[in-house]
Design an enzyme around this catalytic site. Sequence first.
Site, PDB file in Angstrom:
ATOM      1  N   ILE A  82     -25.906  20.237  30.560  1.00 14.83           N
ATOM      2  CA  ILE A  82     -25.403  21.469  30.269  1.00 14.83           C
ATOM      3  C   ILE A  82     -23.893  21.484  29.716  1.00 14.83           C
ATOM      4  O   ILE A  82     -23.102  20.776  30.185  1.00 14.83           O
ATOM      5  CB  ILE A  82     -24.944  21.949  31.966  1.00 14.83           C
ATOM      6  CG1 ILE A  82     -26.417  21.773  32.782  1.00 14.83           C
ATOM      7  CG2 ILE A  82     -24.468  23.364  32.060  1.00 14.83           C
ATOM      8  CD1 ILE A  82     -26.002  21.792  34.386  1.00 14.83           C
ATOM      9  N   HIS A  89     -21.262  30.658  32.669  1.00 13.92           N
ATOM     10  CA  HIS A  89     -22.666  30.426  33.029  1.00 13.92           C
ATOM     11  C   HIS A  89     -22.704  28.941  33.253  1.00 13.92           C
ATOM     12  O   HIS A  89     -23.449  28.494  34.266  1.00 13.92           O
ATOM     13  CB  HIS A  89     -23.485  30.925  31.734  1.00 13.92           C
ATOM     14  CG  HIS A  89     -25.010  30.584  31.959  1.00 13.92           C
ATOM     15  ND1 HIS A  89     -25.678  31.295  32.699  1.00 13.92           N
ATOM     16  CD2 HIS A  89     -25.563  29.761  31.658  1.00 13.92           C
ATOM     17  CE1 HIS A  89     -27.167  30.845  32.678  1.00 13.92           C
ATOM     18  NE2 HIS A  89     -27.147  30.003  31.862  1.00 13.92           N
TER      19      HIS A  89
END
Length: 160
Positions: A82, A89
């Site tokens: 990520i 987000h």
Amino acid sequence: MNIIQSGITAENSSIAIIIARFNEFINKNLLLGALDTLKRIGQVHEENILKIYVPGTYEIPTIASYIAKSGKYDAIIAIGTIIKGQTDHFKYIANDTSSSLSRISAQYFLPITLGILTTKNIEQSIERSGTKMGNKGSDAALAALEMINVMKKLKKVIYY
């Protein structure tokens, strides 16, 4: 006083690895590190390793829950990346994923280790997937191996 400590070989163990396809070029190296550690250090047999690919890191907990509920595996290794972008987000995906995996692990008494990178940029991800900062997939595999053995020893002391 009882003390439970354990080693990292787990040759008869079954391990599931859930790999996110998003950021695949980084996750591929994390997976290679995990597999190398499981087979070379942990002595886990290839046929005892299940690899499952999912679209992204956020989807990992759903599959982890399904695997944990089956009772067929001794540990799960979650692999994903990520990378922080321009919005929040990143924060939501990282928090929800790690919280969900922690809940699943506690609910099913199953080690779930995180080979999930949460980085500020691609360079940090590359560094942590097998270059100067090591390989976090390998680290997650080592943690899984040790936890498998700790859980096996603990079951001999605590009966359910």
